[in-house]
Design a protein around this motif. Structure first.
Motif, PDB file in Angstrom:
ATOM      1  N   SER A  86      47.899  71.760  41.070  1.00  0.00           N
ATOM      2  CA  SER A  86      47.849  70.865  39.909  1.00  0.00           C
ATOM      3  C   SER A  86      48.148  69.412  40.239  1.00  0.00           C
ATOM      4  O   SER A  86      47.378  68.515  39.894  1.00  0.00           O
ATOM      5  CB  SER A  86      48.842  71.350  38.840  1.00  0.00           C
ATOM      6  N   GLN A  87      49.278  69.169  40.863  1.00  0.00           N
ATOM      7  CA  GLN A  87      49.774  67.797  40.967  1.00  0.00           C
ATOM      8  C   GLN A  87      48.788  66.814  41.591  1.00  0.00           C
ATOM      9  O   GLN A  87      48.609  65.715  41.052  1.00  0.00           O
ATOM     10  CB  GLN A  87      51.094  67.771  41.754  1.00  0.00           C
ATOM     11  N   ALA A 149      51.545  56.738  27.457  1.00  0.00           N
ATOM     12  CA  ALA A 149      51.361  58.124  27.901  1.00  0.00           C
ATOM     13  C   ALA A 149      52.374  58.988  27.161  1.00  0.00           C
ATOM     14  O   ALA A 149      53.543  58.602  27.020  1.00  0.00           O
ATOM     15  CB  ALA A 149      51.555  58.231  29.409  1.00  0.00           C
ATOM     16  N   TYR A 150      51.904  60.147  26.698  1.00  0.00           N
ATOM     17  CA  TYR A 150      52.723  61.027  25.872  1.00  0.00           C
ATOM     18  C   TYR A 150      52.749  62.429  26.484  1.00  0.00           C
ATOM     19  O   TYR A 150      51.717  62.941  26.911  1.00  0.00           O
ATOM     20  CB  TYR A 150      52.153  61.138  24.462  1.00  0.00           C
ATOM     21  N   PHE A 185      52.776  64.990  34.592  1.00  0.00           N
ATOM     22  CA  PHE A 185      52.962  63.656  33.996  1.00  0.00           C
ATOM     23  C   PHE A 185      53.045  62.658  35.143  1.00  0.00           C
ATOM     24  O   PHE A 185      54.118  62.219  35.543  1.00  0.00           O
ATOM     25  CB  PHE A 185      54.239  63.653  33.159  1.00  0.00           C
ATOM     26  N   PRO A 186      51.883  62.269  35.705  1.00  0.00           N
ATOM     27  CA  PRO A 186      51.864  61.576  36.996  1.00  0.00           C
ATOM     28  C   PRO A 186      52.526  60.206  37.005  1.00  0.00           C
ATOM     29  O   PRO A 186      52.937  59.720  38.064  1.00  0.00           O
ATOM     30  CB  PRO A 186      50.367  61.452  37.296  1.00  0.00           C
ATOM     31  N   PHE A 187      52.664  59.582  35.867  1.00  0.00           N
ATOM     32  CA  PHE A 187      53.223  58.236  35.802  1.00  0.00           C
ATOM     33  C   PHE A 187      54.634  58.166  36.379  1.00  0.00           C
ATOM     34  O   PHE A 187      55.036  57.161  36.953  1.00  0.00           O
ATOM     35  CB  PHE A 187      53.224  57.742  34.353  1.00  0.00           C
ATOM     36  N   TYR A 223      47.084  58.733  27.235  1.00  0.00           N
ATOM     37  CA  TYR A 223      47.107  59.885  28.134  1.00  0.00           C
ATOM     38  C   TYR A 223      48.051  60.894  27.506  1.00  0.00           C
ATOM     39  O   TYR A 223      49.236  60.613  27.315  1.00  0.00           O
ATOM     40  CB  TYR A 223      47.608  59.451  29.507  1.00  0.00           C
ATOM     41  N   TYR A 224      47.527  62.077  27.172  1.00  0.00           N
ATOM     42  CA  TYR A 224      48.314  63.073  26.443  1.00  0.00           C
ATOM     43  C   TYR A 224      48.357  64.383  27.210  1.00  0.00           C
ATOM     44  O   TYR A 224      47.313  64.921  27.606  1.00  0.00           O
ATOM     45  CB  TYR A 224      47.718  63.314  25.049  1.00  0.00           C
ATOM     46  N   VAL A 225      49.579  64.902  27.404  1.00  0.00           N
ATOM     47  CA  VAL A 225      49.772  66.147  28.149  1.00  0.00           C
ATOM     48  C   VAL A 225      50.478  67.172  27.272  1.00  0.00           C
ATOM     49  O   VAL A 225      51.643  66.980  26.898  1.00  0.00           O
ATOM     50  CB  VAL A 225      50.607  65.910  29.423  1.00  0.00           C
ATOM     51  N   PRO A 226      49.811  68.273  26.905  1.00  0.00           N
ATOM     52  CA  PRO A 226      50.487  69.348  26.170  1.00  0.00           C
ATOM     53  C   PRO A 226      51.523  70.065  27.050  1.00  0.00           C
ATOM     54  O   PRO A 226      51.535  69.901  28.270  1.00  0.00           O
ATOM     55  CB  PRO A 226      49.337  70.301  25.804  1.00  0.00           C
TER      56      PRO A 226
END
Length: 343
Positions: A86-87, A149-150, A185-187, A223-226
């Motif tokens: 993933s990363q 980013a969320y 959440f790469p940021f 940028y949205y990550v569930p």
């Protein structure tokens, strides 16, 4: 006098109607009322990233299978992840490279693989980069583009969460704990972001997205990550499609969300994360008012895209050129919004 009275009453009525309008109709502005910067193909981009599913099982789900067939929706039928696990795919989405941190290098024994021992151990430990490493945030800020980013389950409301440091697992899995994980959440992995408070201030728990949406103040880059269950990492396509239908269906079809916007729903990688899956094709759909679908053929674009295309598309849209990060964004295909390349 009678006409004057009617005129006055009409003015009062019109004023009341104006006040009754939803806040989001007031114009293209971001957080704190900052005006949008016009783009070549769109004025706002929304990206949601789901997890670890092969393309055809996703198509078999009724919601996913029908979503891209709607007006102003298009399937990117030849869209691919970069690598496994993933990363490195998330890193590619904002930096245009995995910097050698991938399963292929780890298996091949490449000494430049940044976390090959961790990957072989099956643990995806956090990876950080030199302070000088550029990301899409550098491009956005130089162009004056508002961004946020969320992440669902993000441990704090706003800012850079440093609970998970290099060498420490990014979450402790327990039964029923389907929460935020740093590697999605790469940021938070780039010092060029985390060393600057003003950039940390753009990282939020997902609750803030719905506040921004309600207030009509969505930034231009979203940028949205569930969380690990809603993104299907710890669940399945049925669960994921039900989550989207319950939480997102109305938003995805709402005029404010779509007006002059490019919305993207994609996955980080396919489910077969082994060396046998060099194709790594994933389900990806775009939609928005600028996605023209005048015929059946307009609903599918067969051009080759991958995660780095997300960067080159942003660069082309707001600066008119690609390759500003000097990584794979230099040659990644720009997503054609108005009509498919292969029409």
């Amino acid at each position: 006098m009678k006409l004057a009275s009617i005129f006055a009453a009409s003015c009062v009525l019109l004023a009341a109607m104006a006040q009754a309008k939803p806040v989001y109709n007031r114009g293209p502005t971001g957080p704190n009322g900052v005006k949008y910067v016009k783009g070549r193909q769109f004025d706002r981009i929304f990206q949601m990233v789901l997890e670890n599913h092969d393309v055809w099982p996703v198509h078999a789900d009724p919601w996913f299978g029908e979503f891209w067939k709607k007006d102003n929706h298009r399937l990117l039928g030849n869209y691919h992840a970069i690598t496994h696990v993933s990363q490195p795919n998330y890193i590619n989405m904002i930096a245009g490279s995995d910097f050698g941190d991938n399963l292929y290098n780890a298996v091949d024994g490449n000494p430049d693989a940044m976390s090959n021992i961790d990957i072989l151990a099956g643990s995806d430990f956090p990876v950080t980069f030199p302070d000088s490493t550029k990301t899409i945030i550098d491009v956005l800020e130089e162009a004056g583009i508002s961004w946020r980013a969320y992440a669902e389950g993000y441990p704090i409301r706003q800012g850079c969460d440093f609970d998970y440091l290099p060498g420490v697992p990014d979450f402790v899995w327990t039964e029923g704990n389907h929460t935020y994980t740093r590697r999605h959440f790469p940021f938070i992995s780039f010092p060029s972001i985390t060393s600057k408070q003003e950039r940390c201030n753009n990282l939020f728990n997902s609750d803030q997205f719905f506040e921004d949406y309600k207030n009509g103040e969505l930034p231009q880059y979203i940028y949205y990550v569930p969380n690990l269950e809603n993104d299907m990492h710890d669940s399945n396509t049925t669960y994921g499609s039900l989550y989207i239908q319950k939480t997102w269906s109305k938003i995805f079809e709402e005029e404010y969300f779509n007006e002059n916007a490019l919305n993207i729903l994609t996955f980080d990688e396919s489910a077969n994360f082994t060396l046998s899956d060099m194709n790594n094709q994933i389900y990806t759909t775009i939609w928005g008012s600028g996605v023209e679908t005048k015929s059946t053929w307009d609903h599918i674009d067969w051009a080759y895209y991958n995660h780095t295309s997300l960067i080159s598309t942003i660069e082309d849209n707001w600066t008119g050129k690609i390759g500003q990060l000097g990584t794979n964004d230099t040659f990644a295909n720009v997503i054609s919004v108005k009509q498919p390349w292969t029409n």
